[in-house]
Design an enzyme around this catalytic site. Structure first.
Site, PDB file in Angstrom:
ATOM      1  N   HIS A 187       0.801  -1.219   0.000  1.00  0.00           N
ATOM      2  CA  HIS A 187       0.000   0.000   0.000  1.00  0.00           C
ATOM      3  C   HIS A 187       0.840   1.279   0.000  1.00  0.00           C
ATOM      4  O   HIS A 187       0.534   2.213   0.743  1.00  0.00           O
ATOM      5  CB  HIS A 187      -0.940   0.004   1.219  1.00  0.00           C
ATOM      6  CG  HIS A 187      -1.878  -1.155   1.249  1.00  0.00           C
ATOM      7  ND1 HIS A 187      -2.469  -1.625   2.413  1.00  0.00           N
ATOM      8  CD2 HIS A 187      -2.349  -1.952   0.258  1.00  0.00           C
ATOM      9  CE1 HIS A 187      -3.246  -2.653   2.124  1.00  0.00           C
ATOM     10  NE2 HIS A 187      -3.180  -2.878   0.827  1.00  0.00           N
TER      11      HIS A 187
HETATM   12  C1  FAD Z   1       0.397  -7.591  -4.921  1.00  0.00           C
HETATM   13  C2  FAD Z   1      -0.580  -6.522  -4.489  1.00  0.00           C
HETATM   14  C3  FAD Z   1      -1.677  -6.879  -3.711  1.00  0.00           C
HETATM   15  C4  FAD Z   1      -2.586  -5.901  -3.310  1.00  0.00           C
HETATM   16  N1  FAD Z   1      -3.732  -6.277  -2.669  1.00  0.00           N
HETATM   17  C5  FAD Z   1      -4.712  -5.370  -2.483  1.00  0.00           C
HETATM   18  C6  FAD Z   1      -5.990  -5.772  -2.045  1.00  0.00           C
HETATM   19  O1  FAD Z   1      -6.257  -6.950  -1.834  1.00  0.00           O
HETATM   20  N2  FAD Z   1      -6.941  -4.819  -1.880  1.00  0.00           N
HETATM   21  C7  FAD Z   1      -6.687  -3.503  -2.111  1.00  0.00           C
HETATM   22  O2  FAD Z   1      -7.578  -2.673  -1.905  1.00  0.00           O
HETATM   23  N3  FAD Z   1      -5.478  -3.094  -2.519  1.00  0.00           N
HETATM   24  C8  FAD Z   1      -4.510  -4.003  -2.764  1.00  0.00           C
HETATM   25  N4  FAD Z   1      -3.317  -3.607  -3.274  1.00  0.00           N
HETATM   26  C9  FAD Z   1      -3.071  -2.174  -3.465  1.00  0.00           C
HETATM   27  C10 FAD Z   1      -3.839  -1.573  -4.631  1.00  0.00           C
HETATM   28  O3  FAD Z   1      -4.037  -2.495  -5.664  1.00  0.00           O
HETATM   29  C11 FAD Z   1      -3.072  -0.339  -5.118  1.00  0.00           C
HETATM   30  O4  FAD Z   1      -2.928   0.578  -4.056  1.00  0.00           O
HETATM   31  C12 FAD Z   1      -3.771   0.381  -6.243  1.00  0.00           C
HETATM   32  O5  FAD Z   1      -4.044  -0.497  -7.301  1.00  0.00           O
HETATM   33  C13 FAD Z   1      -2.878   1.528  -6.717  1.00  0.00           C
HETATM   34  O6  FAD Z   1      -3.525   2.199  -7.761  1.00  0.00           O
HETATM   35  P1  FAD Z   1      -2.752   3.316  -8.581  1.00  0.00           P
HETATM   36  O7  FAD Z   1      -3.674   3.768  -9.641  1.00  0.00           O
HETATM   37  O8  FAD Z   1      -2.199   4.300  -7.626  1.00  0.00           O
HETATM   38  O9  FAD Z   1      -1.492   2.571  -9.216  1.00  0.00           O
HETATM   39  P2  FAD Z   1      -1.438   1.260 -10.117  1.00  0.00           P
HETATM   40  O10 FAD Z   1      -2.726   0.528 -10.110  1.00  0.00           O
HETATM   41  O11 FAD Z   1      -0.233   0.516  -9.714  1.00  0.00           O
HETATM   42  O12 FAD Z   1      -1.288   1.837 -11.579  1.00  0.00           O
HETATM   43  C14 FAD Z   1      -0.146   2.463 -12.084  1.00  0.00           C
HETATM   44  C15 FAD Z   1      -0.071   2.123 -13.568  1.00  0.00           C
HETATM   45  O13 FAD Z   1       0.846   2.991 -14.190  1.00  0.00           O
HETATM   46  C16 FAD Z   1       1.677   2.255 -15.063  1.00  0.00           C
HETATM   47  N5  FAD Z   1       2.918   3.007 -15.192  1.00  0.00           N
HETATM   48  C17 FAD Z   1       3.863   3.223 -14.244  1.00  0.00           C
HETATM   49  N6  FAD Z   1       4.845   3.988 -14.736  1.00  0.00           N
HETATM   50  C18 FAD Z   1       4.516   4.265 -16.010  1.00  0.00           C
HETATM   51  C19 FAD Z   1       5.135   5.017 -17.036  1.00  0.00           C
HETATM   52  N7  FAD Z   1       6.287   5.642 -16.831  1.00  0.00           N
HETATM   53  N8  FAD Z   1       4.525   5.100 -18.246  1.00  0.00           N
HETATM   54  C20 FAD Z   1       3.339   4.483 -18.463  1.00  0.00           C
HETATM   55  N9  FAD Z   1       2.706   3.741 -17.511  1.00  0.00           N
HETATM   56  C21 FAD Z   1       3.288   3.649 -16.303  1.00  0.00           C
HETATM   57  C22 FAD Z   1       1.842   0.925 -14.348  1.00  0.00           C
HETATM   58  O14 FAD Z   1       2.291  -0.087 -15.212  1.00  0.00           O
HETATM   59  C23 FAD Z   1       0.429   0.710 -13.823  1.00  0.00           C
HETATM   60  O15 FAD Z   1      -0.390   0.087 -14.779  1.00  0.00           O
HETATM   61  C24 FAD Z   1      -2.371  -4.550  -3.680  1.00  0.00           C
HETATM   62  C25 FAD Z   1      -1.265  -4.196  -4.457  1.00  0.00           C
HETATM   63  C26 FAD Z   1      -0.378  -5.164  -4.875  1.00  0.00           C
HETATM   64  C27 FAD Z   1       0.797  -4.766  -5.731  1.00  0.00           C
END
Ligand code: FAD
Length: 537
Positions: A470
């Site tokens: 997280h």
């Molecule tokens: C293994 C794991 C288990 C988890 N379990 C849970 C759970 O059970 N329940 C829950 O609520 N949360 C869980 N989480 C946390 C939750 O999924 C994340 O906090 C949330 O998905 C983050 O969302 P975000 O949009 O901030 O980033 P992300 O969903 O990580 O999205 C970022 C995106 O940007 C892309 N990206 C990065 N850099 C670049 C770039 N330079 N150019 C283009 N694209 C790029 C990445 O590839 C990715 O697709 C878990 C996370 C992980 C990793």
């Protein structure tokens, strides 16, 4: 080479990015480009909940970050997975659907973020959700994200819930309802037995829109500026460098590690860090990459007296076949569940005003989350502190935009965080010693009976503690008067124009629970604000 122009260029098709792409392209008025570094989400194990273990260390669909070795973790590098495909981390996460505590959001508002109190954000939580339990004051049914119940009860989870009741922690059927305290089953982001990532929920229905372009295998390397106005995004695809021009805004949704990293690579951040890597300063913003927060999980593992754990199922061919057949026929059973079925929110000190620890209850055990299960019958009570005081930071490791950032979580760096870690492990042991749970406990495998004193337990935390995935807070939302604020309450980057950050990094303080639903809520609210702004311009 310069690409065509779009109204909005979104970097990152993760939890936030997919929700934004859908909402910003919905009325057909604006052209939207969604850039994703990873490939499409065609890998079948993404969509089957138990596939969590297959994507946890995957070299293509996972960024596989590692923290820097830190003294307070006895010099260990801690593995930090993150999704790298459409859906981002929502395509590889543990599917647990938790919003956090209402006080988290009220606190955000108290920090100067008008519009982010629980009363303000609840409508967006309801909007994003299709809850199979039906609509209520707390839940919605018209949203794209399916939220389902775990239909089968497991004797071990039942025993833990009964154990919690024995120590005075009530059963709670809905951690996202009137109260967070208690023990019960999690709801999962699944739809009829399949993972409901944001790619499935938000992107699939929008794919046919002529005004939405989704570009995969395209890694953004920096934001291009005209003076202090974000003009577009420079990215690499198939070995060439391209620029996507944004007529209205660039929106970074690359997650709590890569969004601040991109700002730094683009010259927005603490000048000393930028100069150290020869990056020209576009705008000095000291908070970029600071304020990193994460939940440190401590996995207390027990040997089970009965062969009823998922370890037992996975080590037997015929049980595995039965599990597969059950999934194919009914979309239920262990394959329809990520890893953790049950949960608990508790107070390690009854004087606290709200829970300070969360438990994830798994009917299996393994050395690391997602690694092969133990050969013995085992189960796990994983505990994490909900509101850590420790603050870390991320920064560039080199000027190479394709290199991973340096990650310093600074876990366990305050006395309260260390004390809560110890108290959480002791609470797991109290549960194991109850009348309800002790018949299932053949012995404590980790930390193990030799760990007795507080110092022993803290040593266990340092040697075995891991992320519960997280990371947040690295582009902190706050008013301009806050020296660490990176974005304002409308998620616009302070001091520059036409640039927002919309993802886990904007949380000023980490929410008390899992972060996927809160991030999607942030994206829903951001889309609302962006569309409102576009109407006034
Ligand atoms: C293994 C794991 C288990 C988890 N379990 C849970 C759970 O059970 N329940 C829950 O609520 N949360 C869980 N989480 C946390 C939750 O999924 C994340 O906090 C949330 O998905 C983050 O969302 P975000 O949009 O901030 O980033 P992300 O969903 O990580 O999205 C970022 C995106 O940007 C892309 N990206 C990065 N850099 C670049 C770039 N330079 N150019 C283009 N694209 C790029 C990445 O590839 C990715 O697709 C878990 C996370 C992980 C990793």
């Amino acid at each position: 080479m310069t690409d065509a122009a779009w109204d909005y260029v979104i970097v990152g098709a993760g939890s936030a990015g997919c929700a934004l792409a859908n909402r910003l392209s919905a009325d057909g008025r604006h052209a939207v480009l969604l850039l994703e570094a990873g490939p499409p989400d065609h890998y079948p194990w993404i969509h089957i909940p138990i596939g969590y273990a297959k994507t946890m260390f995957h070299p293509v669909y996972n960024w596989k970050f590692k923290t820097e070795p830190e003294a307070q973790m006895n010099g260990r590098e801690v593995y930090w997975p993150a999704g790298r495909t459409l859906g981002g981390s929502s395509s590889i996460n543990g599917l647990i659907y938790i919003r956090g505590h209402r006080a988290d959001y009220d606190h955000w508002a108290e920090l100067g973020n008008a519009g982010w109190s629980y009363a303000d954000v609840l409508p967006f939580f309801r909007k994003l959700e299709h809850n199979v339990r039906g609509a209520s004051e707390w839940h919605g049914v018209d949203g794209p994200l399916w939220v389902s119940d775990i239909r089968a009860k497991h004797p071990l989870i039942e025993a833990v819930i009964a154990a919690a009741e024995e120590v005075g922690i009530a059963r709670n059927p809905d951690f996202n309802g009137a109260t967070q305290d208690g023990a019960g089953y999690y709801q999962l982001t699944t739809k009829q037995g399949f993972r409901c990532s944001t790619a499935t929920a938000y992107l699939r229905p929008a794919r046919g829109r002529r005004n939405l372009t989704i570009t995969t295998d395209a890694q953004a390397t920096r934001v291009a500026f005209d003076g202090r106005r974000a003009r577009g995004v420079v990215y690499r695809q198939a070995g060439s460098e391209r620029t996507a021009v944004a007529r209205r805004e660039v929106i970074l949704a690359a997650g709590a590690l890569k969004s601040p990293h991109l700002l730094l690579l683009s010259g927005v951040g603490p000048p000393a860090h930028l100069q150290a890597f020869g990056i020209p300063v576009v705008h000095a913003l000291p908070g970029v990459g600071e304020n990193l927060q994460d939940h440190l999980q401590l996995r207390v593992i027990f040997r089970c007296t009965r062969p009823i754990t998922t370890n037992d199922t996975l080590k037997s061919w015929w049980r595995k076949m039965a599990m597969g057949a059950r999934y194919v026929a009914t979309r239920t059973g262990p394959m329809a569940i990520g890893i953790n079925q049950g949960g608990m929110f508790a107070r390690t000190d009854p004087a606290l005003s709200r829970p300070d620890v969360q438990f994830h209850l798994a009917t299996l055990s393994s050395d690391m989350a997602g690694s092969p299960v133990h050969t013995f019958s085992g189960f796990t009570l994983s505990v994490c502190q909900l509101n850590p005081e420790s603050r870390g930071r991320i920064g560039p490791k080199s000027a190479d935009p394709l290199a991973a950032p340096s990650i310093h979580p600074n876990y366990l760096s305050t006395p309260r965080d260390r004390a809560t870690a110890v108290a959480g492990i002791r609470l797991a042991r109290r549960l194991a010693a109850t009348r309800a749970l002790s018949p299932y406990v053949a012995g404590e495998y980790r930390p193990g009976p030799e760990a007795v004193t507080d110092d022993d337990l803290l040593e266990f935390a340092k040697n075995k503690g891991a992320t519960i995935f997280h990371p947040a807070g690295t582009c902190k939302m706050g008013p301009a008067s806050d020296p660490l604020a990176v974005v304002d309450p409308a998620l616009r980057v302070h001091g520059v124009e036409a640039l927002r950050v919309v993802d886990c990094s904007v949380m000023p303080t980490l929410v008390s629970g899992n972060t996927n639903a809160p991030v999607i809520m942030i994206a829903e609210k951001a889309a609302d604000m962006i569309r409102r702004d576009s109407r006034s311009r």
